[in-house]
Design a protein around this motif. Structure first.
Motif, short mmCIF file in Angstrom:
data_model
loop_
_atom_site.label_atom_id
_atom_site.label_comp_id
_atom_site.label_asym_id
_atom_site.label_seq_id
_atom_site.Cartn_x
_atom_site.Cartn_y
_atom_site.Cartn_z
N ASN A 57 -15.40 -8.56 -9.26
CA ASN A 57 -15.71 -7.35 -8.49
C ASN A 57 -15.01 -7.33 -7.13
OD1 ASN A 57 -17.47 -6.46 -10.55
ND2 ASN A 57 -19.12 -7.70 -9.71
N ALA A 58 -13.78 -7.82 -7.12
CA ALA A 58 -13.01 -7.84 -5.87
C ALA A 58 -12.69 -6.41 -5.43
CB ALA A 58 -11.72 -8.62 -6.07
N LEU A 59 -12.92 -6.12 -4.16
CA LEU A 59 -12.58 -4.82 -3.59
C LEU A 59 -11.13 -4.90 -3.11
CD1 LEU A 59 -13.47 -1.97 -2.76
CD2 LEU A 59 -14.17 -2.93 -0.57
N LEU A 60 -10.28 -4.05 -3.69
CA LEU A 60 -8.86 -4.09 -3.38
C LEU A 60 -8.45 -2.93 -2.48
CD1 LEU A 60 -7.63 -4.76 -7.03
CD2 LEU A 60 -8.19 -6.47 -5.29
N THR A 61 -7.61 -3.21 -1.52
CA THR A 61 -6.98 -2.16 -0.72
C THR A 61 -5.55 -2.02 -1.22
OG1 THR A 61 -8.33 -2.63 1.24
CG2 THR A 61 -6.28 -1.42 1.58
N ILE A 62 -5.29 -0.95 -1.93
CA ILE A 62 -3.96 -0.71 -2.49
C ILE A 62 -3.14 0.08 -1.48
CG2 ILE A 62 -2.67 0.21 -4.43
CD1 ILE A 62 -4.61 -2.06 -5.16
N GLU A 63 -2.07 -0.53 -0.99
CA GLU A 63 -1.19 0.14 -0.01
C GLU A 63 -0.01 0.75 -0.77
OE1 GLU A 63 -0.27 -3.07 2.64
OE2 GLU A 63 -2.11 -2.78 3.81
N LEU A 64 0.03 2.09 -0.80
CA LEU A 64 1.03 2.80 -1.58
C LEU A 64 1.60 3.96 -0.76
CD1 LEU A 64 2.42 3.26 -4.38
CD2 LEU A 64 0.49 4.77 -4.93
N ASP A 65 2.90 3.94 -0.57
CA ASP A 65 3.61 5.01 0.16
C ASP A 65 2.97 5.30 1.51
OD1 ASP A 65 5.31 5.24 -2.04
OD2 ASP A 65 4.08 6.79 -2.98
N GLY A 66 2.62 4.27 2.23
CA GLY A 66 2.07 4.43 3.58
C GLY A 66 0.60 4.79 3.63
N LYS A 67 -0.04 4.90 2.47
CA LYS A 67 -1.47 5.22 2.43
C LYS A 67 -2.25 4.06 1.82
CE LYS A 67 -0.78 10.23 1.94
NZ LYS A 67 -1.08 11.44 1.13
N LYS A 68 -3.54 3.98 2.18
CA LYS A 68 -4.40 2.93 1.67
C LYS A 68 -5.49 3.52 0.78
CE LYS A 68 -3.71 -0.15 5.65
NZ LYS A 68 -4.38 -0.92 6.73
#
Length: 225
Positions: A57-68
């Motif tokens: 249940n890891a909470l991931l911060t996906i950084e994509l095209d300058g957005k999180k």
């Protein structure tokens, strides 16, 4: 646990061939969806993603095209032979949002002597805030005697969570360990029901003696000839 940041890239190639090329580049193909948005096909860094997903249940911060984007791994497809991840489905979540997750049951302590501890259900479903998800839930069996049963309603839940699994579900069962004598008796009973018979020790010994006598007589006859 704290958020884990992963730098993602937009994926424009699809199909098995493209997926193989992505994995050869030490990346993982993934799709991210949720909250009414169109699915976004991305690639994730292979090593960092594998390390992140070792945590339940890891909470991931996906950084994509300058957005999180905050996301949880909804489905992880792993290779049947190699220790690699083939594909990941990510669901987007929001801070403060309640989500339902499967939480691993971790048994601690030692039950009473001559007992067997059986985990009847390996996970339970809990509802919790997306940013405060438990990795596991501990169930103590310290000193528990035979006949003890721990149901979902008996679990001590982590703060801020609520039980989704049926409260009556059996989670852990403590039973009496079977003794060698009881096991032998059960085996004998099963063999009797199946019609299996064993020679008595005396009969077996007499048979062996008779066979030896016949062998000796045959040998004497040969010598005389």
């Amino acid at each position: 646990m704290s958020e884990i940041k992963l730098a993602a890239e937009t994926r424009t190639e699809f199909g098995k061939g493209a997926a193989r090329r992505i994995r050869r580049a030490h990346q993982i193909p993934a799709v991210m969806y949720g909250h009414g948005t169109e699915p976004v096909h991305i690639t994730l860094p292979g090593h960092d993603t594998m390390m992140a997903l070792k945590h339940a249940n890891a909470l991931l911060t996906i950084e994509l095209d300058g957005k999180k984007h905050l996301a949880l791994a909804k489905d992880v497809q792993r290779d049947a032979i190699k220790p690699v991840i083939d594909h990941v489905d990510l669901v987007v979540v929001k801070k403060g949002e309640k989500v339902t997750v499967d939480v691993q049951v971790h048994v601690t302590g030692d039950a009473a002597p001559e007992t067997v501890v059986t985990v009847e259900q390996q996970t339970v479903q809990l509802e919790a805030e997306a940013t405060h998800l438990p990795e596991s839930i501990e169930v103590s069996v310290e000193g528990a005697v035979a006949g003890t049963q721990i149901h979902a309603s008996d679990l001590v839940l982590p703060s801020g969570t609520s039980l989704v699994t049926d409260a009556e579900h059996l989670i852990v069962n403590i039973s009496q360990a079977i003794t060698a004598e009881a096991l032998e008796a059960e085996l004998a009973e099963a063999e009797a029901e199946a019609g299996i018979e064993h020679e008595e020790a005396g009969e077996a010994a007499e048979g062996e003696a008779a066979a030896e006598g016949e062998t000796e007589a045959a040998a004497e006859g040969t010598d005389e000839a």
